[in-house]
Design an enzyme around this catalytic site. Structure first.
Site, mmCIF file in Angstrom:
data_model
loop_
_atom_site.group_PDB
_atom_site.id
_atom_site.type_symbol
_atom_site.label_atom_id
_atom_site.label_comp_id
_atom_site.label_asym_id
_atom_site.label_seq_id
_atom_site.Cartn_x
_atom_site.Cartn_y
_atom_site.Cartn_z
ATOM 1 N N GLU A 125 27.893 30.909 27.102
ATOM 2 C CA GLU A 125 27.857 30.302 28.423
ATOM 3 C C GLU A 125 27.712 31.379 29.487
ATOM 4 O O GLU A 125 28.292 32.455 29.365
ATOM 5 C CB GLU A 125 29.184 29.552 28.647
ATOM 6 C CG GLU A 125 29.040 28.219 29.327
ATOM 7 C CD GLU A 125 30.369 27.488 29.452
ATOM 8 O OE1 GLU A 125 30.863 26.975 28.428
ATOM 9 O OE2 GLU A 125 30.892 27.453 30.568
ATOM 10 N N ASP A 127 28.007 31.250 33.700
ATOM 11 C CA ASP A 127 28.388 30.243 34.704
ATOM 12 C C ASP A 127 28.486 30.728 36.132
ATOM 13 O O ASP A 127 29.127 31.739 36.396
ATOM 14 C CB ASP A 127 29.824 29.739 34.444
ATOM 15 C CG ASP A 127 30.031 29.167 33.082
ATOM 16 O OD1 ASP A 127 29.175 28.406 32.652
ATOM 17 O OD2 ASP A 127 31.046 29.499 32.454
ATOM 18 N N GLU A 129 30.314 28.820 39.227
ATOM 19 C CA GLU A 129 31.118 27.647 39.555
ATOM 20 C C GLU A 129 31.563 27.779 41.003
ATOM 21 O O GLU A 129 32.177 28.776 41.374
ATOM 22 C CB GLU A 129 32.359 27.572 38.662
ATOM 23 C CG GLU A 129 32.040 27.063 37.275
ATOM 24 C CD GLU A 129 33.078 27.464 36.241
ATOM 25 O OE1 GLU A 129 33.138 26.786 35.205
ATOM 26 O OE2 GLU A 129 33.813 28.438 36.441
ATOM 27 N N GLN A 142 33.072 31.337 41.593
ATOM 28 C CA GLN A 142 33.583 31.928 40.359
ATOM 29 C C GLN A 142 32.421 32.134 39.391
ATOM 30 O O GLN A 142 31.554 31.278 39.268
ATOM 31 C CB GLN A 142 34.625 30.995 39.750
ATOM 32 C CG GLN A 142 35.094 31.404 38.382
ATOM 33 C CD GLN A 142 36.358 30.670 37.974
ATOM 34 O OE1 GLN A 142 37.437 30.883 38.503
ATOM 35 N NE2 GLN A 142 36.224 29.766 37.016
ATOM 36 N N THR A 143 32.409 33.278 38.732
ATOM 37 C CA THR A 143 31.432 33.484 37.656
ATOM 38 C C THR A 143 32.209 33.650 36.360
ATOM 39 O O THR A 143 33.355 34.081 36.369
ATOM 40 C CB THR A 143 30.568 34.741 37.879
ATOM 41 O OG1 THR A 143 31.406 35.896 37.934
ATOM 42 C CG2 THR A 143 29.761 34.637 39.164
ATOM 43 N N ASN A 144 31.549 33.296 35.262
ATOM 44 C CA ASN A 144 32.219 33.429 33.968
ATOM 45 C C ASN A 144 31.172 33.584 32.878
ATOM 46 O O ASN A 144 30.016 33.190 33.063
ATOM 47 C CB ASN A 144 33.095 32.192 33.700
ATOM 48 C CG ASN A 144 34.211 32.474 32.716
ATOM 49 O OD1 ASN A 144 34.309 33.566 32.156
ATOM 50 N ND2 ASN A 144 35.054 31.477 32.499
ATOM 51 N N GLY A 154 38.602 34.332 28.807
ATOM 52 C CA GLY A 154 37.775 33.953 29.940
ATOM 53 C C GLY A 154 37.425 35.240 30.675
ATOM 54 O O GLY A 154 38.245 36.147 30.763
ATOM 55 N N ARG A 155 36.192 35.338 31.138
ATOM 56 C CA ARG A 155 35.793 36.551 31.864
ATOM 57 C C ARG A 155 35.497 36.195 33.325
ATOM 58 O O ARG A 155 34.452 36.505 33.857
ATOM 59 C CB ARG A 155 34.602 37.203 31.175
ATOM 60 C CG ARG A 155 34.939 37.746 29.786
ATOM 61 C CD ARG A 155 33.782 38.454 29.116
ATOM 62 N NE ARG A 155 34.259 39.462 28.168
ATOM 63 C CZ ARG A 155 34.706 39.212 26.944
ATOM 64 N NH1 ARG A 155 34.739 37.987 26.491
ATOM 65 N NH2 ARG A 155 35.125 40.199 26.173
ATOM 66 N N GLU A 156 36.480 35.547 33.945
ATOM 67 C CA GLU A 156 36.273 35.056 35.307
ATOM 68 C C GLU A 156 36.308 36.175 36.339
ATOM 69 O O GLU A 156 37.108 37.096 36.242
ATOM 70 C CB GLU A 156 37.372 34.048 35.704
ATOM 71 C CG GLU A 156 37.406 32.770 34.905
ATOM 72 C CD GLU A 156 38.290 32.874 33.675
ATOM 73 O OE1 GLU A 156 38.786 33.982 33.373
ATOM 74 O OE2 GLU A 156 38.469 31.842 32.995
ATOM 75 N N TRP A 220 42.234 21.597 37.591
ATOM 76 C CA TRP A 220 42.382 23.058 37.577
ATOM 77 C C TRP A 220 41.782 23.784 38.769
ATOM 78 O O TRP A 220 42.158 24.920 39.051
ATOM 79 C CB TRP A 220 41.787 23.642 36.289
ATOM 80 C CG TRP A 220 40.292 23.419 36.193
ATOM 81 C CD1 TRP A 220 39.673 22.290 35.761
ATOM 82 C CD2 TRP A 220 39.260 24.326 36.557
ATOM 83 N NE1 TRP A 220 38.317 22.433 35.841
ATOM 84 C CE2 TRP A 220 38.032 23.676 36.313
ATOM 85 C CE3 TRP A 220 39.253 25.642 37.059
ATOM 86 C CZ2 TRP A 220 36.808 24.286 36.565
ATOM 87 C CZ3 TRP A 220 38.018 26.246 37.305
ATOM 88 C CH2 TRP A 220 36.825 25.560 37.057
ATOM 89 N N GLY A 224 45.289 25.145 40.651
ATOM 90 C CA GLY A 224 45.794 24.465 39.462
ATOM 91 C C GLY A 224 46.157 23.012 39.684
ATOM 92 O O GLY A 224 47.118 22.503 39.121
#
Ligand code: NAG
Ligand code: NAG
Ligand code: NAG
Length: 317
Positions: A125, A127, A129, A142-144, A154-156, A220, A224
């Site tokens: 993936e 992303d 976001e 946000q990128t991931n 997760g590599r956020e 989320w 959250g």
């Protein structure tokens, strides 16, 4: 010159310097980005109606201008999304996006590539976001990245934008080849994932489809779930244009055939992003990357020692 006169002149000078350095608006200073190569100009735009089909929420997808623009909408009934008709192995993928205004907490607009439909246990993936916000806050980008199903890591990374994304269209682009993955906003690289630095086993390496979706991320997205989507402000309309999807095509029906640029060992047609100019960032792009990360990034998984007792290998490089 009188003292008052002097003071007046000084304050005029001060105001003009301020207004030149940064236009101050209600949402804080707007930074002027450095100039970079207009990568998006190298790739043709294509109608959404040609390359994408309905992923979900057909009634909330409105094509405009003969398909060159698409509105995707979240309301009480449903979100919506588009998915590419083809799958791609590497390429350049971009869309101009204008986000909904007002209180958008819990609203998520995603522009991403994924193959979780074909590889549920070891998917890839890439992303973008965009996360909505409550009153008086701003959209967060946000990128991931996930490679081969490593969903535990997760590599956020998270950024504030240097513009108001609800006022005009801005370009969000992904470049993906064997050398690196680059996320760009208005052609300014904001994140580069270099193949060598990330273990090859977690580098996205299988063909993916391109998606764009708008959905209720109340669970989320905003602190959250503290601020769920408030449907009093619905419908939430994201407008999309200038779609670019240039890559090695994979047949959707034959998941074993290699991409159209990669058939057997010889290249049939050239991969649009495999040339010398796409191997690494130019010095202008590198300067843009540093600018974006030093001024606008406020979270990186690489700094999150409360989440990772042992940071992933690329963070230690
Ligand atoms: C609208 O799109 C179709 C299919 O892509 C194309 O054949 C047609 O010429 C377009 N019409 C206009 C007015 O651009
Ligand atoms: C990806 O995961 C699959 C299944 O776990 C494994 O067989 C494959 O070797 C992995 N690929 C890479 C590049 O590590
Ligand atoms: C799928 O692609 C492979 C490799 O190109 C080819 O050998 C095979 O015949 C294709 N299968 C179908 C059903 O088209």
């Amino acid at each position: 010159m009188t003292f008052l006169h002097q003071k007046f002149l000084l304050s005029c000078l001060f105001m003009s310097i301020i207004s030149q350095l940064s236009k101050v608006s209600s949402r804080g200073p707007i930074y002027k980005p450095p100039s970079v190569e207009q990568l998006t100009n190298r790739f043709p735009s294509t109608p959404f109606s040609g390359k994408m089909s309905t992923f979900f929420g057909a009634s909330n997808i409105h094509m405009k201008n003969n398909g060159s623009y698409a509105d995707i909408i979240l309301d009480k009934k449903t979100g919506s999304g588009l998915v590419s008709k083809d799958r791609y192995h590497h390429g350049f993928f971009s869309a101009a996006i204008k986000l909904p205004m007002g209180d958008t907490s819990g609203v998520v607009l995603a522009f991403y590539m994924s193959n979780s439909d074909v590889f549920p246990n070891n998917h890839d993936e890439i992303d973008f976001e965009l996360l909505g916000h409550e009153k008086r806050r701003q959209w967060v980008l946000q990128t991931n990245i996930y490679g081969n199903g490593s969903v535990k890591t997760g590599r956020e990374e998270k950024f504030y934008l240097w513009f108001d994304p609800t006022q005009e269209f801005h370009q969000y682009s992904m470049l993906w080849n064997t050398h690196h993955i680059v996320f760009l906003v208005d052609n300014i690289p904001i994140r580069e994932v270099i193949y060598n630095q990330v273990s090859s086993s977690v580098y996205p390496s299988k063909p993916m489809s391109l998606y764009t979706t708008i959905w209720d991320g109340s669970q989320w997205a905003t602190h959250g779930g503290k601020y769920p989507v408030n449907y009093k402000y619905a419908p939430f309309v994201a407008s999309l244009g200038e779609l670019k999807a240039e890559g090695c095509l994979m047949s959707k029906t034959n998941s074993t055939s290699p991409g159209s640029c990669l058939k057997s060992s010889t290249l049939l047609t050239s991969d649009p992003v495999e040339g010398d100019e796409y191997i690494k960032l130019t010095s202008q792009q590198t300067a843009g990357l540093k600018w974006a990360r030093s001024k606008h990034m406020f979270y990186s998984y690489c700094k999150d020692t409360s989440r990772y007792k042992v940071l992933p290998p690329e963070c230690r490089a």
